[in-house]
Write a protein that holds these residues in place. Structure first.
Motif, short mmCIF file in Angstrom:
data_model
loop_
_atom_site.label_atom_id
_atom_site.label_comp_id
_atom_site.label_asym_id
_atom_site.label_seq_id
_atom_site.Cartn_x
_atom_site.Cartn_y
_atom_site.Cartn_z
N HIS A 16 20.83 31.30 -7.39
CA HIS A 16 21.42 32.29 -8.29
C HIS A 16 21.50 31.75 -9.72
N LEU A 17 21.75 30.47 -9.86
CA LEU A 17 21.80 29.88 -11.20
C LEU A 17 20.43 29.93 -11.87
N ARG A 18 19.38 29.80 -11.09
CA ARG A 18 18.04 29.91 -11.67
C ARG A 18 17.82 31.31 -12.26
N ARG A 19 18.36 32.33 -11.63
CA ARG A 19 18.28 33.68 -12.21
C ARG A 19 19.06 33.73 -13.52
N ARG A 106 35.29 32.99 -7.43
CA ARG A 106 34.67 31.70 -7.77
C ARG A 106 33.73 31.82 -8.97
N ILE A 107 33.68 30.75 -9.76
CA ILE A 107 32.77 30.64 -10.90
C ILE A 107 31.83 29.47 -10.64
N VAL A 108 30.53 29.70 -10.80
CA VAL A 108 29.53 28.65 -10.65
C VAL A 108 28.71 28.61 -11.93
N TYR A 109 28.66 27.44 -12.57
CA TYR A 109 27.91 27.35 -13.83
C TYR A 109 26.88 26.23 -13.76
N ALA A 110 25.79 26.43 -14.52
CA ALA A 110 24.70 25.46 -14.53
C ALA A 110 24.96 24.31 -15.50
N ALA A 111 25.45 24.62 -16.70
CA ALA A 111 25.73 23.59 -17.71
C ALA A 111 27.20 23.71 -18.14
N VAL A 139 42.26 28.82 -16.96
CA VAL A 139 42.66 29.48 -15.71
C VAL A 139 42.88 28.38 -14.67
N PRO A 140 44.10 27.84 -14.60
CA PRO A 140 44.36 26.68 -13.74
C PRO A 140 44.00 26.88 -12.27
N GLY A 141 44.10 28.08 -11.76
CA GLY A 141 43.81 28.31 -10.34
C GLY A 141 42.38 28.68 -10.04
N ALA A 142 41.51 28.66 -11.02
CA ALA A 142 40.12 29.07 -10.80
C ALA A 142 39.41 28.13 -9.84
N VAL A 143 38.57 28.72 -8.99
CA VAL A 143 37.70 27.94 -8.09
C VAL A 143 36.37 27.82 -8.81
N VAL A 144 35.97 26.58 -9.12
CA VAL A 144 34.83 26.34 -10.00
C VAL A 144 33.84 25.36 -9.38
N SER A 145 32.55 25.64 -9.55
CA SER A 145 31.49 24.73 -9.16
C SER A 145 30.54 24.55 -10.34
N GLY A 146 30.15 23.32 -10.59
CA GLY A 146 29.23 23.04 -11.68
C GLY A 146 29.56 21.70 -12.29
N PRO A 147 28.71 21.20 -13.13
CA PRO A 147 27.40 21.71 -13.52
C PRO A 147 26.33 21.41 -12.46
N SER A 152 19.88 21.09 -15.99
CA SER A 152 20.34 20.63 -17.31
C SER A 152 19.22 20.55 -18.34
N ASP A 153 18.10 19.96 -17.98
CA ASP A 153 17.00 19.80 -18.94
C ASP A 153 16.48 21.15 -19.43
N GLU A 154 16.37 22.09 -18.51
CA GLU A 154 15.86 23.42 -18.88
C GLU A 154 16.83 24.15 -19.81
N ILE A 155 18.11 24.05 -19.51
CA ILE A 155 19.11 24.72 -20.35
C ILE A 155 19.20 24.03 -21.71
N ARG A 156 19.18 22.71 -21.70
CA ARG A 156 19.20 21.97 -22.96
C ARG A 156 18.04 22.40 -23.86
N GLU A 157 16.86 22.55 -23.27
CA GLU A 157 15.68 22.96 -24.04
C GLU A 157 15.85 24.35 -24.64
N LEU A 158 16.47 25.28 -23.92
CA LEU A 158 16.72 26.61 -24.47
C LEU A 158 17.62 26.52 -25.71
N HIS A 159 18.65 25.70 -25.62
CA HIS A 159 19.56 25.54 -26.77
C HIS A 159 18.88 24.79 -27.92
N ARG A 160 18.02 23.83 -27.58
CA ARG A 160 17.27 23.13 -28.63
C ARG A 160 16.39 24.13 -29.38
#
Length: 166
Positions: A16-19, A106-111, A139-147, A152-160
Protein backbone atom coordinates in the motif's frame (compact mmCIF):
# COMPACT_ATOMS: atom_id res chain seq x y z
CA UNK A 1 5.00 10.19 27.84
CA UNK A 2 3.83 7.80 25.10
CA UNK A 3 6.19 5.42 23.33
CA UNK A 4 7.29 7.40 20.27
CA UNK A 5 8.95 4.46 18.50
CA UNK A 6 6.64 3.24 15.72
CA UNK A 7 6.67 -0.38 14.61
CA UNK A 8 8.04 -1.28 11.17
CA UNK A 9 5.59 -1.71 8.28
CA UNK A 10 4.60 -5.24 7.21
CA UNK A 11 4.83 -6.66 3.67
CA UNK A 12 1.13 -5.85 3.17
CA UNK A 13 1.82 -2.32 4.38
CA UNK A 14 4.67 -1.97 1.88
CA UNK A 15 2.34 -2.86 -0.99
CA UNK A 16 0.00 0.00 0.00
CA UNK A 17 2.89 2.37 0.68
CA UNK A 18 4.14 1.78 -2.85
CA UNK A 19 0.79 3.09 -4.12
CA UNK A 20 1.28 6.16 -1.90
CA UNK A 21 4.69 6.73 -3.48
CA UNK A 22 3.08 6.46 -6.93
CA UNK A 23 0.54 9.11 -5.87
CA UNK A 24 3.40 11.27 -4.59
CA UNK A 25 5.10 10.93 -7.97
CA UNK A 26 1.84 11.98 -9.68
CA UNK A 27 1.71 15.04 -7.42
CA UNK A 28 5.27 16.01 -8.35
CA UNK A 29 4.57 15.49 -12.06
CA UNK A 30 1.52 17.78 -11.67
CA UNK A 31 3.71 20.52 -10.19
CA UNK A 32 2.89 19.82 -6.57
CA UNK A 33 4.76 18.60 -3.51
CA UNK A 34 5.34 14.81 -3.57
CA UNK A 35 2.94 13.33 -1.03
CA UNK A 36 0.27 10.68 -1.52
CA UNK A 37 -2.07 8.81 0.82
CA UNK A 38 -4.85 6.26 0.92
CA UNK A 39 -7.48 5.05 3.36
CA UNK A 40 -8.31 1.37 3.74
CA UNK A 41 -11.28 -0.22 5.46
CA UNK A 42 -10.81 -2.91 8.10
CA UNK A 43 -11.41 -5.42 5.28
CA UNK A 44 -8.55 -3.98 3.22
CA UNK A 45 -10.69 -2.14 0.64
CA UNK A 46 -9.32 1.18 -0.62
CA UNK A 47 -11.96 3.73 0.36
CA UNK A 48 -10.23 6.97 -0.65
CA UNK A 49 -6.92 8.08 -2.12
CA UNK A 50 -5.43 11.43 -2.92
CA UNK A 51 -2.21 13.33 -3.51
CA UNK A 52 -0.96 16.72 -2.40
CA UNK A 53 -2.83 19.63 -3.97
CA UNK A 54 -1.18 22.64 -2.30
CA UNK A 55 0.25 24.17 -5.51
CA UNK A 56 -2.93 26.21 -5.94
CA UNK A 57 -2.17 28.15 -2.76
CA UNK A 58 -4.29 26.31 -0.15
CA UNK A 59 -1.63 24.69 2.01
CA UNK A 60 -4.21 22.63 3.91
CA UNK A 61 -4.79 20.46 0.82
CA UNK A 62 -2.66 17.60 2.15
CA UNK A 63 -3.99 14.13 1.26
CA UNK A 64 -4.05 13.07 4.94
CA UNK A 65 -6.25 16.06 5.78
CA UNK A 66 -8.54 15.23 2.84
CA UNK A 67 -8.81 11.66 4.17
CA UNK A 68 -9.88 13.00 7.58
CA UNK A 69 -12.50 15.25 5.98
CA UNK A 70 -13.82 12.50 3.71
CA UNK A 71 -13.98 9.90 6.47
CA UNK A 72 -15.82 12.23 8.87
CA UNK A 73 -18.49 12.70 6.20
CA UNK A 74 -18.75 9.13 4.88
CA UNK A 75 -17.80 6.67 7.64
CA UNK A 76 -19.24 5.76 11.02
CA UNK A 77 -17.17 6.22 14.17
CA UNK A 78 -16.55 2.45 14.21
CA UNK A 79 -15.48 2.37 10.54
CA UNK A 80 -13.07 5.27 11.08
CA UNK A 81 -11.51 3.63 14.14
CA UNK A 82 -10.93 0.35 12.29
CA UNK A 83 -9.47 1.97 9.16
CA UNK A 84 -5.82 2.35 8.21
CA UNK A 85 -4.24 5.43 6.66
CA UNK A 86 -1.21 4.84 4.43
CA UNK A 87 0.93 7.79 3.44
CA UNK A 88 4.21 8.50 1.71
CA UNK A 89 5.29 10.90 4.48
CA UNK A 90 4.56 11.05 8.18
CA UNK A 91 1.62 13.34 8.98
CA UNK A 92 2.41 16.97 9.71
CA UNK A 93 0.91 18.30 12.98
CA UNK A 94 -2.16 19.68 11.13
CA UNK A 95 -2.91 16.30 9.54
CA UNK A 96 -2.12 14.35 12.72
CA UNK A 97 -4.57 16.55 14.65
CA UNK A 98 -7.27 16.03 12.01
CA UNK A 99 -6.62 12.28 12.17
CA UNK A 100 -7.00 12.33 15.95
CA UNK A 101 -10.10 14.52 15.97
CA UNK A 102 -12.05 12.30 13.53
CA UNK A 103 -10.87 9.09 15.23
CA UNK A 104 -9.10 7.35 12.37
CA UNK A 105 -7.25 4.10 13.07
CA UNK A 106 -3.69 3.05 12.38
CA UNK A 107 -1.26 5.26 10.45
CA UNK A 108 1.47 3.75 8.27
CA UNK A 109 4.04 6.04 6.66
CA UNK A 110 6.94 5.44 4.30
CA UNK A 111 9.21 8.36 5.31
CA UNK A 112 9.34 10.08 8.70
CA UNK A 113 9.18 13.80 9.38
CA UNK A 114 12.72 13.56 10.75
CA UNK A 115 13.92 12.10 7.45
CA UNK A 116 12.21 14.89 5.52
CA UNK A 117 13.82 17.57 7.71
CA UNK A 118 17.23 15.98 7.10
CA UNK A 119 16.64 15.86 3.34
CA UNK A 120 15.45 19.47 3.20
CA UNK A 121 18.61 20.51 5.01
CA UNK A 122 20.73 18.52 2.52
CA UNK A 123 18.92 20.25 -0.37
CA UNK A 124 19.33 23.70 1.22
CA UNK A 125 15.55 24.01 1.10
CA UNK A 126 13.74 26.24 3.55
CA UNK A 127 12.06 24.49 6.49
CA UNK A 128 8.30 24.20 6.52
CA UNK A 129 6.19 26.72 8.45
CA UNK A 130 5.05 24.12 11.01
CA UNK A 131 7.23 22.13 13.41
CA UNK A 132 8.01 18.60 12.17
CA UNK A 133 6.66 16.68 15.15
CA UNK A 134 6.22 12.91 15.28
CA UNK A 135 2.56 11.92 15.03
CA UNK A 136 2.47 10.59 18.60
CA UNK A 137 3.52 13.97 19.96
CA UNK A 138 0.32 15.37 18.47
CA UNK A 139 -1.91 12.29 18.95
CA UNK A 140 -0.44 10.36 21.90
CA UNK A 141 -2.70 7.33 21.46
CA UNK A 142 -2.13 6.89 17.73
CA UNK A 143 -1.11 3.45 16.46
CA UNK A 144 1.76 4.14 14.07
CA UNK A 145 4.03 2.12 11.77
CA UNK A 146 6.96 3.53 9.85
CA UNK A 147 9.24 4.51 8.32
CA UNK A 148 9.82 1.99 5.54
CA UNK A 149 13.57 1.93 4.76
CA UNK A 150 12.80 0.04 1.51
CA UNK A 151 11.19 3.20 0.11
CA UNK A 152 13.45 5.92 1.56
CA UNK A 153 15.69 6.38 -1.48
CA UNK A 154 12.73 6.70 -3.84
CA UNK A 155 10.95 9.24 -1.63
CA UNK A 156 14.16 11.19 -1.04
CA UNK A 157 14.64 11.42 -4.81
CA UNK A 158 11.11 12.83 -5.29
CA UNK A 159 11.85 15.56 -2.75
CA UNK A 160 15.27 16.21 -4.31
CA UNK A 161 13.60 16.69 -7.69
CA UNK A 162 11.07 19.10 -6.17
CA UNK A 163 13.75 21.28 -4.64
CA UNK A 164 16.13 21.04 -7.58
CA UNK A 165 13.37 22.03 -9.99
CA UNK A 166 13.88 18.84 -12.07
Amino acid sequence: MPDLNPTPPTETDLRHLRRCVALARQALEAGDEPFGSLLLSAEGKVLFEDRNRVAGGDHTRHPEFEIARWSAEHLSVRERASSTVYTSGEHCPMCAAAHGWVGLGRIVYAASSAQLVTWLTEFSAPPGPVAALPIREVVPGAVVSGPAPELSDEIRELHRRLHAGD
